[in-house]
Design a protein around this motif. Sequence first.
Motif, PDB file in Angstrom:
ATOM      1  N   UNK A   8      47.874  34.553  33.247  1.00 24.18           N
ATOM      2  CA  UNK A   8      47.551  34.839  31.854  1.00 24.18           C
ATOM      3  C   UNK A   8      46.092  35.157  31.632  1.00 24.18           C
ATOM      4  N   UNK A   9      45.401  35.523  32.700  1.00 24.05           N
ATOM      5  CA  UNK A   9      43.974  35.847  32.597  1.00 24.05           C
ATOM      6  C   UNK A   9      43.663  36.997  33.532  1.00 24.05           C
ATOM      7  N   UNK A  10      43.168  38.088  32.974  1.00 14.52           N
ATOM      8  CA  UNK A  10      42.804  39.235  33.801  1.00 14.52           C
ATOM      9  C   UNK A  10      41.596  38.910  34.670  1.00 14.52           C
ATOM     10  N   UNK A  11      40.667  38.147  34.124  1.00 15.19           N
ATOM     11  CA  UNK A  11      39.476  37.767  34.884  1.00 15.19           C
ATOM     12  C   UNK A  11      39.868  36.947  36.114  1.00 15.19           C
ATOM     13  N   UNK A  12      40.742  35.954  35.903  1.00 12.36           N
ATOM     14  CA  UNK A  12      41.180  35.135  37.036  1.00 12.36           C
ATOM     15  C   UNK A  12      42.039  35.943  38.000  1.00 12.36           C
ATOM     16  N   UNK A  13      42.834  36.871  37.461  1.00 14.39           N
ATOM     17  CA  UNK A  13      43.664  37.717  38.326  1.00 14.39           C
ATOM     18  C   UNK A  13      42.784  38.539  39.262  1.00 14.39           C
ATOM     19  N   UNK A  14      41.700  39.097  38.750  1.00 16.63           N
ATOM     20  CA  UNK A  14      40.797  39.883  39.580  1.00 16.63           C
ATOM     21  C   UNK A  14      40.156  39.014  40.660  1.00 16.63           C
ATOM     22  N   UNK A  15      39.825  37.766  40.293  1.00 16.93           N
ATOM     23  CA  UNK A  15      39.248  36.845  41.283  1.00 16.93           C
ATOM     24  C   UNK A  15      40.253  36.532  42.383  1.00 16.93           C
ATOM     25  N   UNK A  16      41.519  36.351  41.997  1.00 20.46           N
ATOM     26  CA  UNK A  16      42.567  36.053  42.975  1.00 20.46           C
ATOM     27  C   UNK A  16      42.726  37.213  43.950  1.00 20.46           C
ATOM     28  N   UNK A  17      42.738  38.424  43.420  1.00 15.74           N
ATOM     29  CA  UNK A  17      42.900  39.593  44.285  1.00 15.74           C
ATOM     30  C   UNK A  17      41.717  39.726  45.231  1.00 15.74           C
ATOM     31  N   UNK A  18      40.525  39.478  44.727  1.00 12.96           N
ATOM     32  CA  UNK A  18      39.337  39.536  45.583  1.00 12.96           C
ATOM     33  C   UNK A  18      39.441  38.515  46.709  1.00 12.96           C
TER      34      UNK A  18
END
Length: 311
Positions: A35-45
């Motif tokens: 539910x967070x784009x910011x956290x999603x980007x961190x996960x992908x990184x």
Amino acid sequence: MTTRPETGDGSADPELAAIIGERRQLINLAYRLLGSLTEAEDVVQETYARWYALPGRQREGIESPGAWLTTVAGRICLDLLGSARARRERYVGEWIPEPLPDGTQWSSGRPGGGPLDPADRVTLDESVDMALLVVLDSMTPAERVAFVLHDVFRYPFAEVAEIVGRTPAACRQLASSARRRVRAARPVATPTARHARVVRDFKRAWQAGDIDALVTLLDPHVTATSDGGGLVSAELRPVRGGERVARLLVEIAGRVADLTLRERTVNGRPGLVAELDGAIVTVMAFDVAGDRIRRIWSVRNPEKLRPWTRG
């Protein structure tokens, strides 16, 4: 993230291209899980960092890099969901999922803001509807992961089990439990055209300061939830009841005379964006049932609005 050089003939490394090609899928998955784009980007990184941390021979032995990346991303998300409850206890006020920065002007279909990089764009469908994300947030981490992976991304339960760390039968039960929650919370989806009409009427009534018109558009048991994260002013608890919500809205409009409301797509549905002096200060999503609004989510936390202001 480490990049690999081009091949000798000057063409891009096919392995790198295949791996980077999974990025959009991973962003889509992680956003729905967190539910967070910011956290999603961190996960992908982090997922890519783990891939390139593998010895070269081990990477070469992985038959399906996409499946490996998905498994790792899913497990990272599961760990984050497990710690989210503790983090939410420290959060000031109500927590609302981070709205997606689509920015499309739904009344005309024209772009109304800076779009995401195409490689990072989250697919807009019913699975990113704010109402569904709020229901997902009420689930246990295992329920949420099992439901999203199986019901949204169509992963077989055998693969879901590898990520969740349970048996396929247990994952089937988790997804079934999650499905019941979704059905109970959202029995009928309102057609987009009707949803848009109600939101537009709401916008006009709010701009006019017409309490009676607002009350007519609001469900008698409407709930309005604001998320300021302790960084900006926001109601710390949900406000319930048509007249109470209507009066609060008119009061807000009276305090901020220069507030501009724009019709924007928010998580795939018609919503509103409030601007003050050209800066986005609030993103609003709505749950419409029939001809009335039954839930309003107002995201005001500046950290959650950063993706909407990227140039």
